[in-house]
Design a protein around this motif. Structure first.
Motif, PDB file in Angstrom:
ATOM      1  N   HIS A   2      45.957  33.468  39.252  1.00  0.00           N
ATOM      2  CA  HIS A   2      44.378  33.802  39.836  1.00  0.00           C
ATOM      3  C   HIS A   2      43.452  34.845  38.738  1.00  0.00           C
ATOM      4  O   HIS A   2      42.455  34.827  39.133  1.00  0.00           O
ATOM      5  CB  HIS A   2      44.459  34.544  41.002  1.00  0.00           C
ATOM      6  CG  HIS A   2      45.015  35.798  40.668  1.00  0.00           C
ATOM      7  ND1 HIS A   2      46.400  36.208  40.179  1.00  0.00           N
ATOM      8  CD2 HIS A   2      44.880  37.358  41.017  1.00  0.00           C
ATOM      9  CE1 HIS A   2      46.549  37.569  39.891  1.00  0.00           C
ATOM     10  NE2 HIS A   2      45.836  38.191  40.431  1.00  0.00           N
ATOM     11  N   LEU A  36      48.376  48.392  38.954  1.00  0.00           N
ATOM     12  CA  LEU A  36      49.120  47.986  40.191  1.00  0.00           C
ATOM     13  C   LEU A  36      48.428  46.778  40.683  1.00  0.00           C
ATOM     14  O   LEU A  36      48.271  46.289  41.783  1.00  0.00           O
ATOM     15  CB  LEU A  36      49.311  48.972  41.346  1.00  0.00           C
ATOM     16  CG  LEU A  36      50.062  50.027  40.652  1.00  0.00           C
ATOM     17  CD1 LEU A  36      50.331  51.153  41.890  1.00  0.00           C
ATOM     18  CD2 LEU A  36      51.771  49.742  40.309  1.00  0.00           C
ATOM     19  N   ALA A  37      47.276  46.372  39.874  1.00  0.00           N
ATOM     20  CA  ALA A  37      46.384  45.252  40.339  1.00  0.00           C
ATOM     21  C   ALA A  37      46.748  43.890  40.363  1.00  0.00           C
ATOM     22  O   ALA A  37      46.327  42.901  40.839  1.00  0.00           O
ATOM     23  CB  ALA A  37      44.974  45.369  39.671  1.00  0.00           C
ATOM     24  N   GLY A  38      48.279  43.828  39.713  1.00  0.00           N
ATOM     25  CA  GLY A  38      48.711  42.387  40.068  1.00  0.00           C
ATOM     26  C   GLY A  38      48.165  41.284  39.094  1.00  0.00           C
ATOM     27  O   GLY A  38      47.965  40.184  39.264  1.00  0.00           O
ATOM     28  N   LEU A 105      40.304  46.546  40.132  1.00  0.00           N
ATOM     29  CA  LEU A 105      39.698  45.598  39.101  1.00  0.00           C
ATOM     30  C   LEU A 105      38.296  45.789  39.074  1.00  0.00           C
ATOM     31  O   LEU A 105      37.485  45.508  39.693  1.00  0.00           O
ATOM     32  CB  LEU A 105      40.019  44.168  39.182  1.00  0.00           C
ATOM     33  CG  LEU A 105      41.417  43.747  39.514  1.00  0.00           C
ATOM     34  CD1 LEU A 105      41.643  42.403  40.318  1.00  0.00           C
ATOM     35  CD2 LEU A 105      42.147  43.738  38.118  1.00  0.00           C
TER      36      LEU A 105
ATOM     37  N   ILE B   8      35.416  43.454  40.220  1.00  0.00           N
ATOM     38  CA  ILE B   8      35.493  42.000  39.897  1.00  0.00           C
ATOM     39  C   ILE B   8      35.481  41.160  41.203  1.00  0.00           C
ATOM     40  O   ILE B   8      35.142  39.976  41.170  1.00  0.00           O
ATOM     41  CB  ILE B   8      36.656  41.505  39.204  1.00  0.00           C
ATOM     42  CG1 ILE B   8      36.447  42.405  37.665  1.00  0.00           C
ATOM     43  CG2 ILE B   8      36.775  40.052  38.868  1.00  0.00           C
ATOM     44  CD1 ILE B   8      37.708  42.442  36.857  1.00  0.00           C
ATOM     45  N   CYS B  91      45.015  28.194  42.677  1.00  0.00           N
ATOM     46  CA  CYS B  91      46.536  28.436  43.283  1.00  0.00           C
ATOM     47  C   CYS B  91      46.509  29.324  44.599  1.00  0.00           C
ATOM     48  O   CYS B  91      47.315  29.911  44.856  1.00  0.00           O
ATOM     49  CB  CYS B  91      47.190  29.148  42.095  1.00  0.00           C
ATOM     50  SG  CYS B  91      46.217  30.544  41.142  1.00  0.00           S
ATOM     51  N   HIS B  92      45.178  29.338  44.943  1.00  0.00           N
ATOM     52  CA  HIS B  92      44.984  30.228  46.155  1.00  0.00           C
ATOM     53  C   HIS B  92      43.782  29.841  47.098  1.00  0.00           C
ATOM     54  O   HIS B  92      42.982  29.128  46.234  1.00  0.00           O
ATOM     55  CB  HIS B  92      44.822  31.804  45.876  1.00  0.00           C
ATOM     56  CG  HIS B  92      43.802  31.896  44.835  1.00  0.00           C
ATOM     57  ND1 HIS B  92      44.126  32.081  43.422  1.00  0.00           N
ATOM     58  CD2 HIS B  92      42.491  32.126  45.097  1.00  0.00           C
ATOM     59  CE1 HIS B  92      42.807  32.198  42.921  1.00  0.00           C
ATOM     60  NE2 HIS B  92      41.873  32.143  43.750  1.00  0.00           N
ATOM     61  N   CYS B 123      49.215  34.722  43.574  1.00  0.00           N
ATOM     62  CA  CYS B 123      47.676  34.943  43.640  1.00  0.00           C
ATOM     63  C   CYS B 123      47.133  35.074  44.750  1.00  0.00           C
ATOM     64  O   CYS B 123      46.132  35.814  44.896  1.00  0.00           O
ATOM     65  CB  CYS B 123      47.274  33.461  43.183  1.00  0.00           C
ATOM     66  SG  CYS B 123      48.064  33.181  41.268  1.00  0.00           S
ATOM     67  N   PHE B 127      43.228  37.943  47.146  1.00  0.00           N
ATOM     68  CA  PHE B 127      42.063  37.481  48.092  1.00  0.00           C
ATOM     69  C   PHE B 127      42.028  37.568  49.351  1.00  0.00           C
ATOM     70  O   PHE B 127      42.695  36.820  50.192  1.00  0.00           O
ATOM     71  CB  PHE B 127      41.828  35.907  47.477  1.00  0.00           C
ATOM     72  CG  PHE B 127      41.706  35.651  46.198  1.00  0.00           C
ATOM     73  CD1 PHE B 127      40.332  35.654  45.621  1.00  0.00           C
ATOM     74  CD2 PHE B 127      42.833  35.787  45.470  1.00  0.00           C
ATOM     75  CE1 PHE B 127      40.247  35.607  44.305  1.00  0.00           C
ATOM     76  CE2 PHE B 127      42.573  35.554  43.881  1.00  0.00           C
ATOM     77  CZ  PHE B 127      41.366  35.663  43.448  1.00  0.00           C
ATOM     78  N   ASP B 152      53.278  42.525  45.192  1.00  0.00           N
ATOM     79  CA  ASP B 152      51.934  42.662  45.757  1.00  0.00           C
ATOM     80  C   ASP B 152      51.849  41.841  47.109  1.00  0.00           C
ATOM     81  O   ASP B 152      51.117  42.547  48.046  1.00  0.00           O
ATOM     82  CB  ASP B 152      50.974  42.271  44.648  1.00  0.00           C
ATOM     83  CG  ASP B 152      51.036  43.069  43.558  1.00  0.00           C
ATOM     84  OD1 ASP B 152      50.870  43.950  43.671  1.00  0.00           O
ATOM     85  OD2 ASP B 152      51.055  42.485  42.458  1.00  0.00           O
TER      86      ASP B 152
END
Lengths: 136, 249
Positions: A2, A36-38, A105, B8, B91-92, B123, B127, B152
């Motif tokens: 992503h 920790l934002a992946g 982020l 972002i 991917c999402h 991913c 979102f 996550d």
């Protein structure tokens, strides 16, 4: 991956800022990435390299500022730094941690080509003067 | 130097708020279903739709996949309206894709909407789609340490379903360990076991759906509609990204 979509969003935001502030070239993009934002930083760098082509950020460097993860420990009632989501409190060993920071982020700031900035600005001023003259 | 100081994902989040407002105005309660590929999302969904339709609950499905429309076909065979979103290389699902799918989906007001995300435990976590609840499905044929490997996804979920429970005796899957790991990441996570094949746990799952949906429908009941529309401009019915963003700031 992503990270690719994240980089596309970054470019969109930069292009909006470019229209708003009137710069034509970005030299560096400063990001804040929470631990920790992946997000995988090498994947971010790779994706940015792909999506920047043909945009105002074509030659921009990517500068990543990593923000440490923080959590509040319910075991010892204190704020602690954490490296990942699943870990014990570094002070007391309790697993009852509530993440409080390091998930964000953000685009912090852009280093832009000032020359292009000035030219664009003077162009805008020129526009305004003309309008003013036409109106009076 | 130009100060930006913007998230972002701010665009996605603003679109997710629009979706959430749109769904709220129509009384549509939406679930985001996430899992790795092959965890049994579509099978569970097909069985769930059959049960809900038998109880006359209006349902609808947004089906996310990278390529084929096979899953949407399986869903439509149950009689539920379904829209396929092919993410291509993506991917999402994101809030933008779901917003467009909502425009295409012929869905009765008050429906229970299932959004089946792309099979991926990484991913989709980032979102927000505008859903009311997020459900992560983990099958016993996967490792019981998935919550540790993909924290996550488990951190952002409201409910974890451990699926394919009928296969438990054939695999080395430690249910207690899996739950413990998931709750270390997310102490408030609700958990249930289920087998879509033999129906065990199905009643509990349907009861959860009904209870959560009822609570959501009651939330704000009796208030003027405007009171729930904070994210929209007061004069116009249609949401705007700018006002949504301003409202959040």
């Amino acid at each position: 991956m992503h990270e690719m979509s994240l980089c596309e969003s970054i470019i969109q935001i930069i292009e909006e800022e470019a229209r708003q502030h009137g710069f034509a070239r970005v030299q560096a993009v400063h990001l804040e990435i929470g631990a920790l934002a992946g997000v995988e930083i090498p994947a971010m760098e790779f994706s940015f390299d792909v999506v920047r082509r043909g945009t105002v950020a074509e030659d921009a460097r990517l500068v990543i500022h990593t923000i440490p993860g923080t959590a509040w420990c319910m075991g010892c009632d204190s704020n602690v730094e954490v490296r990942e989501r699943l870990q014990a409190c570094p002070k007391c060993g309790s697993w009852r941690l509530q993440v409080t920071g390091g998930e964000d982020l953000r685009i912090r700031h852009l280093e832009v080509d000032d020359r292009a900035h000035d030219e664009a600005n003077s162009g805008m001023e020129h526009e305004q003067t003309k309008q003013h003259t036409a109106g009076s | 130097m130009v100060q930006v100081e913007r998230a972002i994902l701010s665009k996605n989040d603003a679109l997710a708020r629009e979706n959430r407002g749109w769904l709220r105005r129509r009384g549509v309660w939406a679930l985001n279903l996430v899992s790795s590929p092959g965890a049994g999302k579509t099978t569970l969904l097909v069985e769930t739709l059959k049960h809900l339709q038998a109880q006359d609950v209006p349902v609808a499905v947004i089906e996310g996949d990278q390529e084929t429309a096979n899953d949407a076909e399986r869903i439509r065979q149950t009689g539920a309206p379904a829209v396929q979103v092919n993410t291509g290389k993506g991917c999402h699902l994101d809030a933008h894709m779901v917003g467009h799918a909502l425009e295409r989906l012929e869905m009765p007001a008050g429906a229970l909407l299932f959004i089946e995300n792309v099979g991926n435990l990484v991913c989709p976590a980032a979102f927000d789609l505008g859903e009311a609840r997020r459900v992560v499905i983990l099958s016993v044929t996967e490792g019981d340490d998935k919550p540790q490997k993909y924290p996550d996804m488990f951190a952002g979920a409201d409910l974890m379903i451990i699926s394919k429970m009928d296969l438990l005796e054939h695999v080395d899957f430690d249910v207690a360990r899996c739950i413990a790991l998931a709750r270390q990441v997310n102490p408030g996570l609700q958990v249930m076991g289920l087998s879509a094949r033999n129906g065990h746990g199905m009643e509990q799952w349907l009861a959860w759906l009904q209870a959560q949906r009822s609570a959501w429908l009651l939330d704000g009941a009796g208030l003027p509609e405007d009171a729930l529309r904070v994210e929209h401009s007061p004069q116009h019915g249609e949401p705007s990204a700018t006002t949504a963003q301003q409202a959040a700031e």
